[in-house]
Design an enzyme around this catalytic site. Sequence first.
Site, PDB file in Angstrom:
ATOM      1  N   CYS A  62       9.391  -8.775  -1.999  1.00  0.00           N
ATOM      2  CA  CYS A  62       9.851  -9.075  -0.634  1.00  0.00           C
ATOM      3  C   CYS A  62       9.586  -7.924   0.333  1.00  0.00           C
ATOM      4  O   CYS A  62       9.797  -8.078   1.538  1.00  0.00           O
ATOM      5  CB  CYS A  62      11.316  -9.439  -0.641  1.00  0.00           C
TER       6      CYS A  62
ATOM      7  N   HIS B 155      14.449  -8.411   6.191  1.00  0.00           N
ATOM      8  CA  HIS B 155      14.068  -9.459   5.246  1.00  0.00           C
ATOM      9  C   HIS B 155      15.277 -10.391   5.083  1.00  0.00           C
ATOM     10  O   HIS B 155      16.412  -9.939   4.894  1.00  0.00           O
ATOM     11  CB  HIS B 155      13.678  -8.816   3.919  1.00  0.00           C
TER      12      HIS B 155
ATOM     13  N   ASN C  67      15.184 -17.622   1.926  1.00  0.00           N
ATOM     14  CA  ASN C  67      14.457 -16.381   1.658  1.00  0.00           C
ATOM     15  C   ASN C  67      12.980 -16.715   1.434  1.00  0.00           C
ATOM     16  O   ASN C  67      12.630 -17.311   0.420  1.00  0.00           O
ATOM     17  CB  ASN C  67      15.068 -15.718   0.419  1.00  0.00           C
TER      18      ASN C  67
END
Length: 329
Positions: free
Chosen positions: A112, A251, A281
Amino acid sequence: MKHAAIVGIGAYLPERRLTNADLERMVDTTDEWIVTRTGIRERRIAADHETTSSLGAEAARAALGDAGLGPADIDLIVLGTSSPDHIFPSTAALVQARLGCTCPAVDVMAACTSFIYALQHATSSIESGRAKRVLVIGAEVFSRLIDWTDRGTCVLFGDGAGALVLEASDEAGVLGIELGADGTGADVLTVKAGGSAFPATVERIEAREHLVQMAGSEVFKFAVRVIPEAVRAALASSDLSVADARWFIPHQANQRILDTMADRLGVPHDRVFSNIANLGNTSAASIPLAMNDLYTTGNLRPGDVLALVGFGAGLTWGAAVVRWTKGAR
Ligand code: ACO
């Protein structure tokens, strides 16, 4: 020395929405648990014919259009992902072919945090004079790496892609970047099988080792520790402080992580951008998707300082400070 400035931005989201109500029919969960523990209400899921490279190419096309540039104007593609089309060829090479570019193309894989690492690669290429215009892409079809029987992970992730065009400029756009990694935390979040350590076998696939395995609360504790440190370090390296940033763009992993970040940085929650309710996500795509949301809703003004921060498997983390030099939308 030339600086790297953002001259184009774009995004692509698959059409299909997977709601919490849909997930209630798939695993032992509830809308109430998912919303309270994560803030997520729905996420996008790629169609069967879509892949990380197709999503990435759509986002890149939008960014090129926004910049008023064509494929021949780009001299490097850096693509961040943790769900590549294949181990090789790189997803960036596939995007290059889809776009009709002829430039070098490379994947950056830091889970990520991939987008922040990709931004660093692109920025360095411009600052060193090796490239003039670089496409930086974050693209994921994470839904193909998810164990759809594991309620601890399947409620979290979604698919999507975002892209920036960076250009050599006298005006500083990317001001500072701080990156980190701690491989001693590798087991906390992993897709264990399918690489050289554990090649795919029938037994490993039956044990679901080719899918995401995560110790969620360990990732949570790591995230809330490193995020404020990384943001402060990136701002300090740009001779700025928390008060100078108009938007914090983390994020998008969990609304509780974003709220804790705001509290630990001492900033109002509404300056920490969130679109997690709608997208979940999206790993490497979440930061450029968030930037694109702010841009297309008219919330970015010339001169705004943006503090981007990513974290994820590796363990890895990274923060970047960007001055928005493009006009408002
Ligand atoms: N529905 C209902 N109950 C659930 C669900 C679900 N979807 N998932 C877990 N539970 C249960 C657990 O089984 C557990 O039950 P138990 O107490 O009977 O054992 C209980 O809920 C609490 O579980 P925890 O894991 O402690 O819950 P937590 O509050 O930590 O939330 C979560 C879990 C949402 C995963 C959280 O830890 C988190 O968001 N962590 C960060 C994850 C993350 O950001 N990952 C991505 C990083 S980016 C990358 O690199 C890919």
